[in-house]
Design an enzyme around this catalytic site. Structure first.
Site, short mmCIF file in Angstrom:
data_model
loop_
_atom_site.label_atom_id
_atom_site.label_comp_id
_atom_site.label_asym_id
_atom_site.label_seq_id
_atom_site.Cartn_x
_atom_site.Cartn_y
_atom_site.Cartn_z
CB THR A 154 -1.44 -11.73 4.08
OG1 THR A 154 -1.14 -11.36 2.73
CG2 THR A 154 -0.19 -11.67 4.92
CE LYS A 180 1.92 -12.69 1.58
NZ LYS A 180 1.69 -11.19 1.67
CB THR A 191 6.25 -7.27 -6.76
OG1 THR A 191 6.58 -8.40 -7.52
CG2 THR A 191 6.68 -6.03 -7.42
CD GLU A 277 -5.47 -7.68 -1.96
OE1 GLU A 277 -4.90 -7.97 -0.91
OE2 GLU A 277 -5.64 -6.51 -2.35
CG ASN A 442 -7.13 -3.64 -1.43
OD1 ASN A 442 -6.21 -3.87 -0.66
ND2 ASN A 442 -7.30 -4.30 -2.56
CB THR A 447 -10.53 0.35 10.02
OG1 THR A 447 -11.06 0.38 8.71
CG2 THR A 447 -9.41 1.31 10.15
#
Lengths: 447, 447
Positions: A154, A180, A191, A277, A442, A447
């Site tokens: 992702t 992943k 996790t 991330e 994040n 949105t």
């Protein structure tokens, strides 16, 4: 001493496994989003799943399936929609996907395990997934690991794949895997998603135990942001196609297999932590002298997961005070006068007291580990995109293979070594630094 | 129904207390850095301290002192150096500061409690602190609360101060307090510095119980970054100078006093959460339907502390999936089919299923709560700086008092309400969003 070697092939390196990955149209981006791994014969299946009270339909499905029957032939995984918080409809969708894969493969539906990743609360785009199944099955091949690895990511920057080979009774035995995950990564179960294949013959009880212990030393020891996902799953298949004698009890051969399995899991777990991330480096925290291995692992996780430590690492700041603070709040009793902290080769604290050290040298160590690792990450990204990437075109990226780049990205961790006393417990945890980009990624995800 | 009123005066609102704050030269910035609060008479003293294994000398000092003797006259607090991880020398420094304060006040050294905040591993600049004591004592006054509140802050944007008054037996009884803290804030004990004064007469056993319970509902329910400090301390003094009858057992008067004490602690705790490093809003998570209050509080803390939830709030993203995910991993069993999530007045999830809602309305709610709260924070900063501040000169900051601004900053929390079942347990936790500035502040703090 590890008596195994790194081999190519990832998930399909072990004998008797095929894999595939395609674009079924589930991700808005149009990137590959549907993966399948199939064993030629019935494989012993073991799983470790999220401990969250809020679980995706596929997790409930797999747990129910594995309680019922410890053999499986296939794992179907979609990316794009998590199929979590989707209620009865999500459950029915999960069954529909298992049925469709089973039908196309000519096997029983209860031989198919499921995984999903993506946005929570979104149903799988069922029509697209079902329409993609025939193509997915047609693409199955013994070279399909990379395609499958690509189809399960992702927000990951790079795919994660690894395989090792050893000898048992003079014959090769292999463990391979893909994984992943880059956010919502925290100990408390698997996790993330990781799929492991193995061609050893092993009893189901022993395999489940090995997988559980391997998860505790690998995937349960990484943390990116302290959040546990609704979909986390490690599924491991062992199909016996190495034709080596069945391992049915503890002993040297079981130990050898478990060690290799653990090494594959640790490698994939570190890949996930490094790809955390916004991360600019891999953080490796080693704890010794604890009352038990579990206690040591808990302290290591707490330090690796501390936002203050992670921010300091991002700032290339050898802030041993925050390391000591995080170790102290892990919930494991120790005498602070025994605390010893080392950053790389630099002693920061001994007997609970800060030691004089060259701050600039420590700063440079942090900077250098990050730079070396980031360069390898860039090379990995470069080598996995056909068009290349302007940002990294001037690195030596094209000169090394993706596998070499992946190993190189893990070869320069920021190492924090902590001793808390005279106990024999030791453990390692992996994490990454906390950067502006973590917040950016994040704050803007759905949105 | 609360039958108390907000009064001015903070720490010195209760009768028989004086306070002072001065610049002793401990902070490199030259800002005030040494605070003292003194009771005219012996006060019952209770404390809640960090649960970390790595504790500052002052924490060990206070714990030892309070085990020995439950009365005290003074609290001396320095900012700039934490006096943590400073070993035997730090312990001796702590004793030296207590002795110096006692001598200047003409009291016994064991009547002085200590607190420190600042950089871990740094000894207090003892010569400067000792040189400052006479001036500090000379400045003691019944108006000294603000000066003390100012002298204990570190990265705080605003000072935190509050006082309430009620009637017991027809006579006024007051609880006041100041607090500091904006990073390294997480449940697990007092998680910052807070000093509480009270002029009720109360038995020491009862007071310690009240303070412990109040901490559990306030300071232990806030989280900024999950990190617990080496120096966290809540110290509460009750000196009986209200001349009301002594409260020595459970009953309506004890309940009344405890409710007011809790209200002061909750207010100060919320101030700390709102002033969380880099925060743009106050996050208030309410959990109902849990098996117990403690379980509800744990779920609330987990959601308020989730980096993914916090990032989403900063992104003004009504990401209920992350809220559900965080609630699910709190370690409290519940049936996900009972999960209900509301953001402000907007229902996001019911019976474990996402509900249709207007994403733009939810986004606007998040934006508006942050804007209103930030405006009040700016006004508070503006009203506390003599020179004003260019960035906020165009707000209505100068038209309201600092106290009004402080209340206003808390009056617009982002409210997340979670129901997990039919249990009677309920709890609230407070936090803030995770912004780029959190990373910036913490990547650059020491070096």
């Amino acid at each position: 001493m590890a008596d195994w070697q790194i081999i190519d092939g990832g998930l399909t390196a072990p004998k008797g496994f095929q894999a595939a990955g395609i674009t079924a149209g589930l991700k808005p981006s149009g990137a590959p989003d549907l993966a399948l791994v199939v064993s030629d014969v019935d494989a012993i299946a073991a799983g470790v799943f999220t401990t969250s009270q809020v679980r995706a339909a596929c997790v409930d499905y797999c747990q129910a399936r594995l309680e019922d029957k410890t053999a499986a032939r296939a794992i179907l995984c979609n990316a794009g929609q998590a199929n979590a918080c989707t209620g009865q409809q999500g459950w029915e969708d999960a069954i529909a996907t298992a049925n469709a894969a089973a039908k196309a493969l000519g096997i029983d539906a209860n031989q198919v395990l499921l995984a999903s990743t993506g946005v929570i609360g979104q149903r799988i785009r069922l029509d697209r997934l079902l329409a993609g199944i025939p193509n997915l099955v047609a693409k199955l091949s013994a070279d399909g690991s990379d395609a499958a690895a690509q189809a399960i990511v992702t927000t990951d920057l790079v795919t994660k794949s690894f395989a090792l080979e050893t000898q048992i009774d003079g014959r090769p035995v292999r463990v391979g895997g893909i994984a992943k995950g880059s956010g919502m990564i925290h100990p408390n179960m698997a996790t993330m998603l990781a799929f492991i294949t193995c061609d050893a013959a092993v009893s189901s009880h022993l395999w489940q135990e090995m997988v559980g212990r391997a998860a505790n030393q690998s995937f349960n020891q990484i943390t990116v942001d302290g959040d546990t996902s609704t979909n986390d799953a490690l599924i491991a298949l062992a199909n016996g196609e190495s034709r080596t004698p069945a391992i049915t009890a503890a002993g040297p051969q079981a130990d050898k297999l478990e060690a290799m399995l653990t090494a594959v899991c640790v490698h994939l777990a570190k890949c996930i932590a490094r790809d955390g991330e916004g991360a600019t480096c891999l953080l490796e925290v080693t704890v010794t002298g604890a009352p038990s291995d579990a206690a040591a692992r808990k302290i290591a996780r707490t330090v690796a997961g501390s936002s203050l430590v992670k921010s300091a690492i991002f700032g290339r700041d050898p802030n041993w005070g925050r390391i000591a603070g995080a170790a102290g709040r892990a919930g494991i009793p120790f005498d602070q006068n025994n605390l010893r902290i080392q950053l790389g080769d630099i002693l920061l604290m001994e007997q609970g007291q800060p030691q004089p050290f060259d701050r600039l040298v420590a700063h440079d160590y942090l900077k250098q580990q990050s730079a070396l690792s980031s360069q390898a990450m860039a090379a990995q990204i470069f080598s996995s995109t056909e068009q290349g990437n302007d940002l990294i075109a001037d690195t030596a990226g094209s000169l090394i293979s993706r596998q070499e780049a992946a190993l190189e990205a893990l070869a320069h961790p920021v190492q924090i070594a902590i001793a808390v006393g005279a106990g024999t417990g030791q453990g390692v945890a992996w994490g990454c630094d906390l950067s502006y980009d973590y917040v950016k990624i994040n704050a803007e995800y759905t949105t």
